[in-house]
Design an enzyme around this catalytic site. Structure first.
Site, PDB file in Angstrom:
ATOM      1  N   GLY A  18      57.330  35.973  80.642  1.00 41.32           N
ATOM      2  CA  GLY A  18      57.147  35.644  79.429  1.00 41.32           C
ATOM      3  C   GLY A  18      56.450  34.053  79.129  1.00 41.32           C
ATOM      4  CG  LEU A  19      55.566  30.007  81.875  1.00 40.69           C
ATOM      5  CD1 LEU A  19      55.652  28.971  80.434  1.00 40.69           C
ATOM      6  CD2 LEU A  19      56.326  29.117  82.810  1.00 40.69           C
ATOM      7  CG  ASP A  71      60.664  35.985  77.745  1.00 45.76           C
ATOM      8  OD1 ASP A  71      60.328  35.085  77.877  1.00 45.76           O
ATOM      9  OD2 ASP A  71      60.755  37.212  78.320  1.00 45.76           O
ATOM     10  CB  THR A 190      52.527  42.229  95.791  1.00 43.98           C
ATOM     11  OG1 THR A 190      53.246  41.210  95.614  1.00 43.98           O
ATOM     12  CG2 THR A 190      51.344  42.439  94.820  1.00 43.98           C
ATOM     13  CB  CYS A 380      74.603  26.338  63.603  1.00 46.44           C
ATOM     14  SG  CYS A 380      75.037  27.998  62.766  1.00 46.44           S
ATOM     15  CG  MET A 383      76.716  20.777  59.142  1.00 47.80           C
ATOM     16  SD  MET A 383      75.647  21.530  58.149  1.00 47.80           S
ATOM     17  CE  MET A 383      76.393  21.449  56.580  1.00 47.80           C
ATOM     18  CG  HIS A 525      69.817  27.596  64.325  1.00 41.75           C
ATOM     19  ND1 HIS A 525      70.635  27.447  65.857  1.00 41.75           N
ATOM     20  CD2 HIS A 525      70.450  28.380  63.706  1.00 41.75           C
ATOM     21  CE1 HIS A 525      71.793  27.807  65.721  1.00 41.75           C
ATOM     22  NE2 HIS A 525      71.717  28.456  64.538  1.00 41.75           N
ATOM     23  CD  GLU A 527      68.106  25.299  67.808  1.00 43.56           C
ATOM     24  OE1 GLU A 527      68.871  26.262  67.783  1.00 43.56           O
ATOM     25  OE2 GLU A 527      67.982  24.273  66.853  1.00 43.56           O
TER      26      GLU A 527
END
Length: 553
Positions: A18-19, A71, A190, A380, A383, A525, A527
């Site tokens: 994903g990175l 991801d 590999t 969320c 709070m 959210h 973030e």
């Protein structure tokens, strides 16, 4: 017509596909191309919405209300391209779609098989939006050789053959283990992983090899020879101090150039990497640090709060400080006083979550922050815990609680308000776009919450309006319980201000303590929309408040 880059993984999981995908997307953008990133997950859940965070990390929510793999958060943070529901699909969703079509009779009585019906469904997914961008990056979840991933590998094999020649490139991420006893970097895993790919009709154009250190020339040449790739297409993926170093690190290794070469794009546009050089500079050149407590129920797995941790890092970058996170299990405060854990910290954050476990500990954390004047951000459920704490200790509603934690309320039985006053209730109706959505407490769990982007109106002169620099915002939601507006007057009289509301004034979006340096709870959210080059204003202001608090400790 978009060019397609398929990213696969081998040897072991969690290598950072994903990175790598997100970093490559950022590098292609730096060269002036438009990109979109997608995730194809082999698990049989329709989406990760009903999965425990311990199983699969956080659930990332898109503007259009899709619950997706974490991801997609990486993709957004690195490229700034807002993810959509069409950017994530699982085996469960694929099979669900196929079976729905079969039930409707769409296949005209044919026998339904993995090939061609399931693979065709996957290919149809890949084609969505193909005319919108220059490059479509598609990450295949799991590891080559996993039985559940075979339909996806077969689909991309077919898809690559059906596209014009030169329109698809395969990038394979593997591990080069270092054997300390012999002092060798081993290429055999590999080689076997590439052999596995070839056995199903796929051959990588680019190898991205995860290793602890540099890959010597001898090993690069060996990999190129036995895996049938060009030596300059063997890319080292070394361990980094920060994930935000990845675009620059991969560029130095030549990843973006190797991709463009594989497509035959020459001459390639020169990249403008100023954005990422500034990001890395802000990470490594800081002026002190702040310590922020995250008081949650999934703290044993940091990926459960991945976007929050990254948003705090972004807030630190905005303020040129390093944010050191202290992970605290909320249940600890149900046995011990919070002061021993929190009194020397500079800020407290209580994140979202589901279920009753740990909620009394979160309420104690909110109370400690309010009474001690420590910056507090409740997200969320965080709070809702702040509202319940204020109802009990400021508005003197001693039996205040949430319907989520009352089994009689969940079962639809009448609530005895002498025993229990639900200041947070099950959300039964709300406006989405131009229509009304209704829900019942006994509805299915998956996809039945208030999901996606909604508008909010902020109170002029409030702390949140000051932080955002506007009184009109749009944020992403993921919840099925809401603060009851009937208690607004009593709570505001006690000092908890409702500083953000839905446009129709029915749903509380933000609360803040009146006489407090920085005490804010948000139902959404924030973030999910923070990026290293564009920190979310709430997190930037929260860390600023923590920085000021650090000077007082």
């Amino acid at each position: 017509m978009a060019r397609y880059i398929f990213i696969t993984g081998g040897v072991v999981s969690s290598l950072g596909k994903g990175l790598a995908s997100a970093a490559l997307g950022a590098l292609l953008q730096a060269r002036g191309y438009s990109v979109r990133l997608r995730k194809l997950d082999p698990y049989l859940n329709v989406d990760p919405g009903t999965m425990s965070p311990f199983e699969h990390g956080e659930v990332f929510v898109t503007d259009d209300g899709a619950e997706t793999d974490l991801d997609l958060g990486h993709y957004e943070r690195f490229t700034g391209v807002a993810a959509r529901a069409t950017d994530s699909i699982s085996s469960g969703r694929v099979y669900s779609n196929v079976l729905e079509k079969e039930r409707r009779g769409d296949y005209l009585g044919k026998t339904i098989q993995v090939i061609p019906h399931v693979t065709n469904e996957i290919k149809d997914f890949l084609r969505i939006g193909a005319d919108e961008v220059d490059f479509m990056l598609c990450e295949i979840g799991g590891t080559v050789g996993d039985i559940e991933g075979l339909p996806f590998f077969e689909a991309i094999r077919q898809f690559s053959q059906e596209q014009p020649r030169g329109q698809c490139v395969l990038m394979h991420l593997t591990l080069l283990p270092y054997i300390k006893a012999s002092g060798e970097l081993k290429t055999k895993p590999t080689q076997h992983s590439v052999k596995e790919l070839r056995s199903i009709g796929l051959a990588p154009d680019i190898l991205v090899c995860r290793s602890e250190g540099p890959i010597p020339l001898k090993e690069r040449e060996k990999l190129a020879l036995f895996c049938n790739v060009r030596p300059d297409s063997v890319i080292a993926a070394q361990d980094l101090k920060s994930i935000y170093e990845a675009p620059l690190a991969y560029h130095r290794e030549g990843m973006d150039q190797a991709v463009l070469d594989a497509f035959g794009i020459s001459p390639a546009p020169k990249p403008n990497l100023d954005r990422w050089e500034d990001v890395v500079d802000r990470i490594h050149n800081t002026d002190g640090e702040v310590r922020v407590a995250i008081v949650g129920k999934y703290t044993q797995l940091e990926d459960a709060y991945k976007s929050i941790a990254e948003a705090l890092t972004h807030g630190g970058m905005a303020n040129r400080v390093k944010v050191r996170i202290e992970w605290i299990d909320a249940e600890v405060f149900e046995r011990e006083e919070p002061s021993a854990h929190l009194e020397r910290l500079n800020a407290i954050l209580v994140p979202g979550g589901f279920g009753e476990r740990g909620t009394e500990g979160k309420i104690k954390a909110a109370q400690f922050a309010r009474e001690k004047g420590i910056p507090y951000l409740g997200i969320c459920l965080g709070m809702q815990m702040a509202v319940i704490e204020a109802a009990r200790n400021m508005a003197h509603i001693d039996n205040a609680g949430s319907e989520e934690f009352d089994h009689e309320a969940q079962a639809g039985k009448p609530v005895d308000v002498r025993r229990f006053t639900p200041v947070v209730y099950h959300l039964k109706e709300w406006v989405q776009g131009n229509h009304t959505v209704t829900r019942r407490a006994d509805d299915d769990k998956g996809g039945t919450m208030r999901l996606g982007s909604y508008d909010a109106v902020l109170k002029d002169g409030s702390k949140v309006a000051e932080a955002y620099g506007t009184t009109a915002i749009e944020e992403r939601h993921r919840h099925r319980y809401e603060v009851d507006i009937r208690y607004r007057e009593k709570l505001e009289e006690s000092g908890l201000v409702f500083s953000g509301m839905s446009p129709d004034g029915r749903l509380p979006e933000i609360v803040e303590a009146k006489d407090h340096p920085w005490y804010i709870g948000v139902q959404f959210h924030p973030e999910l929309k923070s990026k290293p080059f564009a920190p979310h204003p709430l997190f930037a202001d929260f860390v600023r408040a923590a920085k000021e608090q650090s000077r007082l400790v």
